[in-house]
Enzyme design. Structure first.
Site, PDB file in Angstrom:
ATOM      1  N   HIS A  92       3.241   6.705  -6.915  1.00 48.96           N
ATOM      2  CA  HIS A  92       2.429   7.836  -7.386  1.00 48.96           C
ATOM      3  C   HIS A  92       3.261   9.127  -7.349  1.00 48.96           C
ATOM      4  O   HIS A  92       3.149   9.982  -8.233  1.00 48.96           O
ATOM      5  CB  HIS A  92       1.190   7.963  -6.487  1.00 48.96           C
ATOM      6  CG  HIS A  92       0.083   8.778  -7.065  1.00 48.96           C
ATOM      7  ND1 HIS A  92      -1.000   9.176  -6.320  1.00 48.96           N
ATOM      8  CD2 HIS A  92      -0.135   9.275  -8.307  1.00 48.96           C
ATOM      9  CE1 HIS A  92      -1.826   9.880  -7.074  1.00 48.96           C
ATOM     10  NE2 HIS A  92      -1.327   9.960  -8.285  1.00 48.96           N
ATOM     11  N   HIS A 133       0.832  -1.206   0.000  1.00 53.56           N
ATOM     12  CA  HIS A 133       0.000   0.000   0.000  1.00 53.56           C
ATOM     13  C   HIS A 133       0.872   1.264   0.000  1.00 53.56           C
ATOM     14  O   HIS A 133       0.682   2.160  -0.839  1.00 53.56           O
ATOM     15  CB  HIS A 133      -0.897  -0.029   1.239  1.00 53.56           C
ATOM     16  CG  HIS A 133      -1.795   1.154   1.399  1.00 53.56           C
ATOM     17  ND1 HIS A 133      -3.144   1.101   1.154  1.00 53.56           N
ATOM     18  CD2 HIS A 133      -1.544   2.439   1.789  1.00 53.56           C
ATOM     19  CE1 HIS A 133      -3.681   2.292   1.383  1.00 53.56           C
ATOM     20  NE2 HIS A 133      -2.730   3.125   1.775  1.00 53.56           N
ATOM     21  N   GLU A 134       1.803   1.325   0.924  1.00 55.09           N
ATOM     22  CA  GLU A 134       2.631   2.533   1.019  1.00 55.09           C
ATOM     23  C   GLU A 134       3.532   2.683  -0.212  1.00 55.09           C
ATOM     24  O   GLU A 134       3.815   3.807  -0.651  1.00 55.09           O
ATOM     25  CB  GLU A 134       3.464   2.509   2.305  1.00 55.09           C
ATOM     26  CG  GLU A 134       2.657   2.447   3.586  1.00 55.09           C
ATOM     27  CD  GLU A 134       1.582   3.523   3.698  1.00 55.09           C
ATOM     28  OE1 GLU A 134       1.725   4.597   3.068  1.00 55.09           O
ATOM     29  OE2 GLU A 134       0.584   3.298   4.409  1.00 55.09           O
ATOM     30  N   HIS A 188       1.621   4.530  -2.891  1.00 55.29           N
ATOM     31  CA  HIS A 188       1.711   5.985  -2.721  1.00 55.29           C
ATOM     32  C   HIS A 188       3.062   6.495  -3.218  1.00 55.29           C
ATOM     33  O   HIS A 188       3.146   7.532  -3.900  1.00 55.29           O
ATOM     34  CB  HIS A 188       1.584   6.344  -1.232  1.00 55.29           C
ATOM     35  CG  HIS A 188       0.195   6.327  -0.697  1.00 55.29           C
ATOM     36  ND1 HIS A 188      -0.867   6.958  -1.321  1.00 55.29           N
ATOM     37  CD2 HIS A 188      -0.321   5.771   0.449  1.00 55.29           C
ATOM     38  CE1 HIS A 188      -1.962   6.788  -0.602  1.00 55.29           C
ATOM     39  NE2 HIS A 188      -1.659   6.075   0.466  1.00 55.29           N
TER      40      HIS A 188
END
Length: 673
Positions: A465, A458-459, A462
């Site tokens: 991105h 998940h991290e 980010h």
């Protein structure tokens, strides 16, 4: 020695930065910002993009770097002098940023540029940047009278200070608690990994015997899930859910003041409530729309939620207390699926997880991730990596990873940006990812739970991105997007933690090198949606109480904010809360910064709809499809906020999102007759 916070170096000298550098650096950089502002205001006619908008975009870049680095260090390596220095700069920094949108001369300069022919012929990101700037200035008080502007600035400064205090109280209250157990018989049920961690924690505190338990996740969660002794579970549960509600760390008056200030700010700016103020520029657009979204999901989840809770009560044979739920749920899961999550730990050593993750997304997004030594970090446990474009070899970005809990580090997991690069000029991005995962113990590598593996993915989503952004307007780059869109790139990455093809790349037994046995994998998949309605209701409860506090709560009518929040949360919980339940007082997502996820916690579920739906393309065209991966990189990851997020989503999927993908993935659909 030069002040390291003034250097703006890509290789940040974390080993040189001290508390005494903070205030002098910020004082100098605030003066630099003022010079830059004066230059914008004095620019000769005609107004141009370069002397107005581009100059505004970069006006605070050096200041943001210094403040961002300091804020990060205060969250991962804090000590009293650093905390004091960080608190001291909060007021002046907030005052400067608040003053920009309230500066009449700057506002006039922007409006003058917006009226030029050049502005009317802008396209792409520059056009969007101008429109969003104009809208943002209006939304942040540019049209207020002098008295209104002064009041708004006062609110912003106070919000910054007291939300920082809120966060400090949670950290201090968390660290304050410890439970030492001397009798091993009381620890029946705990898996070996949790026992080893508790023993290591005790040894670190100089205790020759016994086991030490804390409220940090790697210690707290195994106790709640596995420990047979209900009395100890209750003790930890009550301690965890009453953090920051007593003594000089009492967040109750701070919480009420934050809500009061946010409401006052919204009214001052002409909005019905704080939710409408915050959400106007997000995909939901209003508090009512966000509430309706959550309510629709709640209605569709309730039948499954009630069925799950009856099943668990019947299995336990008695009414459940809140500290019983996770314990009996794990027992029921083991009975139904013959599956114990602890069986997976040996297959998830953190180094293999990271290497496999890099391999997966290298294949999908045509990148290469390389560990690099010799880069100073803020702790010996920190590792640095660089990301390169596979085809061109271009250096796209670097990042730090810090995965283990420490007492000088806040809880949770997060990603942050340190430097926003400039693709046009070949300047890479820089970011970080942090967590509080199960640490290595006594010569054994860090063996993670599957949930912790999902958190790392998940991290990293980010982080990609941020680092794969190709937007040439700094303010629109990377993760600077609507908060109900920002979780799409992160949450979609978790899907690869469930696919057999991708797991085989990294899920290997740390001793034998064998992949997860097929029967264990099948058990894991079958158990995936076990109590899925409860999981969904928990997230819906957070979003619902968030919106209730920011739209409806009136202390004169509704009374104590803790009791009010408890009443809102109660229907979403599988067991009755104790009277002292005060989770909201430690809810840092909502109250640890002036805005944060305040009035926006629904964003997690909103983005989950997007991620479940978007992943259907990978499922249908191949979870390692380089073609779909290329499109996701080009149409989502690289675009930042250069276009409306709804348009970006449609460009990738060819249509609007469909909520049914989320409900199907969570098992919240009725079985076919």
């Amino acid at each position: 020695m030069p002040n390291p916070l003034l250097s703006n170096e890509f290789k940040i000298p974390f080993d040189q930065i001290r508390s005494e550098h903070v205030q002098p650096a910020v004082t100098e950089l605030l003066a630099d910002c003022q010079v830059r502002l004066d230059t914008i205001l004095a620019a000769p006619e005609p107004r141009t993009y370069e002397n107005t908008m581009a100059a505004l975009d970069s006006i605070s870049e050096r200041l943001e770097y210094a403040v961002g680095v300091t804020r990060h260090l205060e969250s991962v390596a804090t000590y009293p002098e650093l905390r004091e220095a960080f608190n001291a700069i909060q007021g002046p920094v907030t005052e400067f940023f608040s003053s920009l949108t309230l500066n009449e001369h700057l506002w006039n300069a922007i409006k003058a540029y917006a009226a030029t022919d050049e502005a009317k012929h802008l396209t792409g990101a520059r056009q969007r940047y101008l429109k969003k700037t104009v809208d943002s200035f209006r939304r942040h008080g540019a049209d207020l009278n002098p008295a209104g502007k002064a009041k708004l600035q006062e609110i912003d400064i106070e919000l910054t200070k007291i939300t920082t205090k809120f966060s400090e109280n949670v950290l201090d209250s968390t660290n304050e608690f410890e439970l030492i157990i001397d009798d091993e018989a009381l620890l029946a049920g705990l898996p070996p990994s949790a026992l080893a961690g508790a023993r290591a924690s005790a040894a670190q505190k100089g205790l020759e015997h016994g086991w030490r338990f804390t409220l940090q996740a790697p210690s707290y969660l195994p106790v709640m899930t596995y420990l047979d002794d209900a009395g100890i579970r209750e003790k930890l549960y009550r301690a965890y859910n009453t953090r920051a509600v007593s003594g000089d760390r009492d967040n109750r008056p701070i919480l009420e003041r934050i809500l009061e200030l946010r409401k006052a700010k919204a009214h001052l700016l002409g909005y019905k409530d704080f939710a409408d103020l915050v959400l106007e520029d997000r995909m939901a657009h209003s508090g009512a729309e966000a509430h309706q979204f959550l309510e629709n999901l709640r209605i569709r989840t309730i039948p499954f939620f009630e069925k799950e809770n009856v099943q668990l009560r019947d299995f336990a044979g008695h009414a459940l207390q809140p500290w019983d739920v996770a314990y009996y749920a794990e027992k029921l899961r083991q009975k139904l699926y013959d599956f114990d999550e602890e069986e997976l730990r040996p297959y998830f050593p953190v180094e293999s997880v990271m290497a496999g993750m890099f391999q997966i997304f290298a294949r999908l997004f045509s990148i290469r991730v390389v560990e690099q030594s010799g880069i100073p970090g803020w702790d010996p446990a920190v590792t640095y990596y660089r990301i390169e474009d596979e085809s061109s070899g271009a250096f796209l970005g670097g990042f730090y990873a810090d995965w283990y809990p420490r007492e000088n580090k806040r809880g949770g997991a997060w990603m942050d940006s340190l430097i926003v690069g400039s693709p046009e000029q070949g300047k890479p991005h820089l970011g970080l990812i942090c967590g509080n995962m199960t640490p290595p113990v006594e010569g054994t590598p860090a063996l993670l739970t599957h949930r912790e593996v999902e958190t790392i993915f998940h991290e990293f989503g980010h982080l990609l991105h941020h680092c794969l952004s190709r937007v040439n307007v700094r303010s629109l780059s990377g993760t600077s997007v609507a908060w109900d869109f920002v979780e799409l790139p992160s949450q979609i990455m978790e899907n690869w933690c469930w696919e057999r093809e991708s797991l085989d790349l990294f899920a290997r037994h740390y001793q034998t090198g064998e992949p997860i046995p097929q029967d264990l994998y099948e058990k894991m998949v079958r158990a995936r949606n076990f109590r899925g309605a409860n999981t969904q209701m928990r997230q819906l409860s957070f979003g619902t109480v968030d919106l209730a506090l920011h739209r409806d709560y009136d202390p004169k009518r509704d009374g104590d904010v803790i009791a009010y929040s408890r009443r809102i949360l109660a229907p979403f919980a599988p067991a009755t809360f104790p009277e002292d339940h005060a989770m909201i007082a430690s809810f840092t997502h909502l109250f640890a910064s002036p805005v944060g996820y305040g009035a926006g916690y629904y964003s997690y579920k909103w983005a989950e709809v997007l991620d479940a739906d978007a992943f259907t393309r990978f499922r249908s065209e191949g979870v390692f499809s380089s073609e779909v991966g290329r499109e996701f990189r080009e149409k989502i990851l690289s675009r930042g906020d250069s276009e409306d997020p709804s348009d970006l989503y449609r460009s990738f999927m060819g249509r609007d999102p469909d909520v049914s993908a989320l409900l199907e993935r969570a098992g919240l659909v009725a079985a076919a007759a």
